[in-house]
Motif scaffolding. Structure first.
Motif, PDB file in Angstrom:
ATOM      1  N   TRP A  37       0.826  -1.205   0.000  1.00 61.38           N
ATOM      2  CA  TRP A  37       0.000   0.000   0.000  1.00 61.38           C
ATOM      3  C   TRP A  37       0.862   1.259   0.000  1.00 61.38           C
ATOM      4  O   TRP A  37       0.560   2.247  -0.678  1.00 61.38           O
ATOM      5  N   MET A  38       1.955   1.229   0.767  1.00 64.86           N
ATOM      6  CA  MET A  38       2.849   2.400   0.793  1.00 64.86           C
ATOM      7  C   MET A  38       3.496   2.619  -0.578  1.00 64.86           C
ATOM      8  O   MET A  38       3.702   3.757  -1.002  1.00 64.86           O
ATOM      9  N   PHE A  39       3.806   1.516  -1.290  1.00 66.97           N
ATOM     10  CA  PHE A  39       4.374   1.625  -2.632  1.00 66.97           C
ATOM     11  C   PHE A  39       3.336   2.182  -3.610  1.00 66.97           C
ATOM     12  O   PHE A  39       3.640   3.084  -4.409  1.00 66.97           O
ATOM     13  N   LEU A  40       2.123   1.664  -3.535  1.00 74.24           N
ATOM     14  CA  LEU A  40       1.076   2.103  -4.460  1.00 74.24           C
ATOM     15  C   LEU A  40       0.685   3.561  -4.229  1.00 74.24           C
ATOM     16  O   LEU A  40       0.224   4.242  -5.153  1.00 74.24           O
ATOM     17  N   LEU A  41       0.866   4.024  -2.996  1.00 70.73           N
ATOM     18  CA  LEU A  41       0.493   5.399  -2.662  1.00 70.73           C
ATOM     19  C   LEU A  41       1.631   6.406  -2.847  1.00 70.73           C
ATOM     20  O   LEU A  41       1.467   7.587  -2.533  1.00 70.73           O
ATOM     21  N   LEU A  42       2.772   5.955  -3.357  1.00 70.83           N
ATOM     22  CA  LEU A  42       3.916   6.845  -3.541  1.00 70.83           C
ATOM     23  C   LEU A  42       3.585   8.090  -4.378  1.00 70.83           C
ATOM     24  O   LEU A  42       4.077   9.184  -4.070  1.00 70.83           O
ATOM     25  N   PRO A  49       1.955  15.202   0.384  1.00 71.45           N
ATOM     26  CA  PRO A  49       2.646  14.404   1.401  1.00 71.45           C
ATOM     27  C   PRO A  49       1.927  14.355   2.739  1.00 71.45           C
ATOM     28  O   PRO A  49       1.996  13.349   3.445  1.00 71.45           O
ATOM     29  N   GLU A  50       1.197  15.412   3.088  1.00 70.96           N
ATOM     30  CA  GLU A  50       0.502  15.418   4.385  1.00 70.96           C
ATOM     31  C   GLU A  50      -0.553  14.324   4.441  1.00 70.96           C
ATOM     32  O   GLU A  50      -0.686  13.616   5.451  1.00 70.96           O
ATOM     33  N   VAL A  51      -1.316  14.165   3.348  1.00 65.96           N
ATOM     34  CA  VAL A  51      -2.334  13.109   3.299  1.00 65.96           C
ATOM     35  C   VAL A  51      -1.672  11.741   3.276  1.00 65.96           C
ATOM     36  O   VAL A  51      -2.132  10.794   3.952  1.00 65.96           O
ATOM     37  N   TYR A  52      -0.579  11.607   2.510  1.00 64.75           N
ATOM     38  CA  TYR A  52       0.135  10.327   2.445  1.00 64.75           C
ATOM     39  C   TYR A  52       0.566   9.875   3.838  1.00 64.75           C
ATOM     40  O   TYR A  52       0.344   8.723   4.232  1.00 64.75           O
ATOM     41  N   TRP A  53       1.195  10.769   4.602  1.00 62.42           N
ATOM     42  CA  TRP A  53       1.706  10.371   5.919  1.00 62.42           C
ATOM     43  C   TRP A  53       0.588  10.152   6.922  1.00 62.42           C
ATOM     44  O   TRP A  53       0.736   9.354   7.859  1.00 62.42           O
ATOM     45  N   PHE A  59      -2.188   2.976   8.666  1.00 60.77           N
ATOM     46  CA  PHE A  59      -1.698   1.637   8.325  1.00 60.77           C
ATOM     47  C   PHE A  59      -0.718   1.127   9.377  1.00 60.77           C
ATOM     48  O   PHE A  59      -0.737  -0.046   9.750  1.00 60.77           O
ATOM     49  N   PHE A  60       0.152   2.001   9.835  1.00 60.61           N
ATOM     50  CA  PHE A  60       1.131   1.631  10.863  1.00 60.61           C
ATOM     51  C   PHE A  60       0.422   1.211  12.155  1.00 60.61           C
ATOM     52  O   PHE A  60       0.790   0.217  12.785  1.00 60.61           O
ATOM     53  N   HIS A  61      -0.604   1.955  12.538  1.00 62.16           N
ATOM     54  CA  HIS A  61      -1.380   1.615  13.737  1.00 62.16           C
ATOM     55  C   HIS A  61      -2.056   0.262  13.567  1.00 62.16           C
ATOM     56  O   HIS A  61      -2.022  -0.585  14.470  1.00 62.16           O
TER      57      HIS A  61
END
Length: 373
Positions: A37-42, A49-53, A59-61
């Motif tokens: 998911w992190m790759f697809l959202l690159l 970047p604010e929305v990405y993080w 996802f991390f949670h």
């Protein structure tokens, strides 16, 4: 009676095998899903970047909730004592804790998991060896910091840590920083710590080891007051950023029953009897801490001396006491309760995502074969 105990113990073998299989499979459909998911959202990271993080934090949670399930399902519960965390949940907070075993971090995951504000906005400071574990890639993508151990690498590592705070902690708007000042497990560092204490005429601890203050000093020097800096090219933000101020220091004393730490093998196989781990909180406003190196070192050493007294009392009597500076702060016991329905929903999400990603790979492979052959 012995026959009954033997029969009961036999159940631990298939139980341990089943738990091991579940955790291995859980890793296979959780960690790659997070990475994919992190790759697809690159592209989103480049555009917004604010929305990405923010998405990455969710996802991390969710991923760390998987680890919380491992310990909770084995019966290794957490009881909180001491100060209430309500005040610091949404503020920038430095967490310092004693370090006893491989279970310290997973149990902190479980402790923070029910609180939605913490894990999405957290940064872990851990030994560089953890980069090569199964969660290493996750920590790299989340921008946690891997600190190098050893006297020869210490100064360089601290310089890199300061850059990491400026390049990631601040621009990514992280809130909580988690640090283990002892720099290693109790069983590994105890003898070295006691030899050093004897040489330097310092107190010899049995239940904790002498803390190292270098990383905490970097945090205090970098984040103790608001100012404006020019970001370098590696930063996730624009040309200028206001350095946020750390508002709280949360001192956690981790206490295992009878001084016998839960470890990662217990969590994986569940072969230890169910037990409670105490998380004892003491919350300090950052403005009350000394800023200079000498007094900050003394302040941290005083906290570790208090930990030694508290743990010694707990292991001898089974109860915690906290009467330092005439301040009674044990408070009521608060059990950390996890949500099994949430766990179930997250498992469905990760399994469905894995299926989707596999289908994408199959479609891409078939598409490639069609045009090449």
């Amino acid at each position: 009676m012995d026959v009954r105990n033997s029969i009961r113990d036999w159940y631990k073998i298939p139980k341990g095998i089943l738990r091991l299989c579940f955790i291995l499979i859980n890793n296979l459909y959780s960690i790659p899903t997070y990475v994919m998911w992190m790759f697809l959202l690159l592209p989103l990271r480049k555009v917004n970047p604010e929305v990405y993080w923010k998405i990455e934090g969710y996802f991390f949670h969710w991923l760390l909730a998987m680890v919380s399930l491992w310990s909770y399902s084995a019966g290794y519960n957490i009881v909180e004592l001491g100060d209430d965390l309500t005040e610091c949940l949404d503020d920038r907070t430095l967490v310092i804790a004693n370090h006893q075993s491989t279970a310290d971090v997973p149990l902190l995951f479980a402790c923070f998991n029910p609180r939605k504000q913490i894990i999405p906005n957290i940064m872990w400071i851990m030994d560089s060896v953890f980069k090569y574990t199964n969660f290493g890639v996750v920590s790299v993508l989340h921008k946690d910091f891997f600190i190098m151990s050893g006297k020869a690498k210490r100064e360089k590592s601290l310089q890199e840590f300061r850059k990491h705070l400026l390049n990631y902690y601040i621009p990514l708007k992280r809130k909580w920083l988690v640090l283990f000042p002892e720099g290693g497990f109790l069983r590994k560092r105890k003898a070295i710590s006691q030899r050093y204490a004897e040489k330097m005429n310092l107190p010899k601890f049995e239940h904790v080891t002498l803390p190292r203050v270098g990383a905490m000093q970097v945090i205090m020097d970098t984040l103790s007051q608001k100012s404006v800096i020019n970001n370098n090219s590696n930063s996730e933000n624009s040309d200028k950023t206001e350095i946020p101020k750390i508002e709280w220091v949360l001192d956690i004393t981790i206490a295992y029953p009878n001084g016998w730490p839960v470890d990662l093998s217990h969590i994986v196989f569940g072969h230890r009897e169910a037990c409670e781990t105490i998380m004892f909180y003491r919350l300090y406003p950052c403005k009350d801490l000394p800023q200079d190196s000498e007094n900050l070192t003394k302040w941290v050493f005083d906290r570790w001396s208090e930990k030694e007294k508290m743990l010694d009392s707990y292991y001898r009597t089974g109860t915690f006491t906290c009467d330092f500076n005439s301040k009674k702060c044990v408070g009521p016991r608060r059990a950390v309760v996890q949500d099994y329905l949430r766990f179930a929903i997250l498992h469905v999400f990760f399994i469905a995502s894995t299926y989707l990603h596999v289908q994408m790979f199959v479609a891409a492979y078939n598409y490639y074969n069609y045009f090449v052959y």
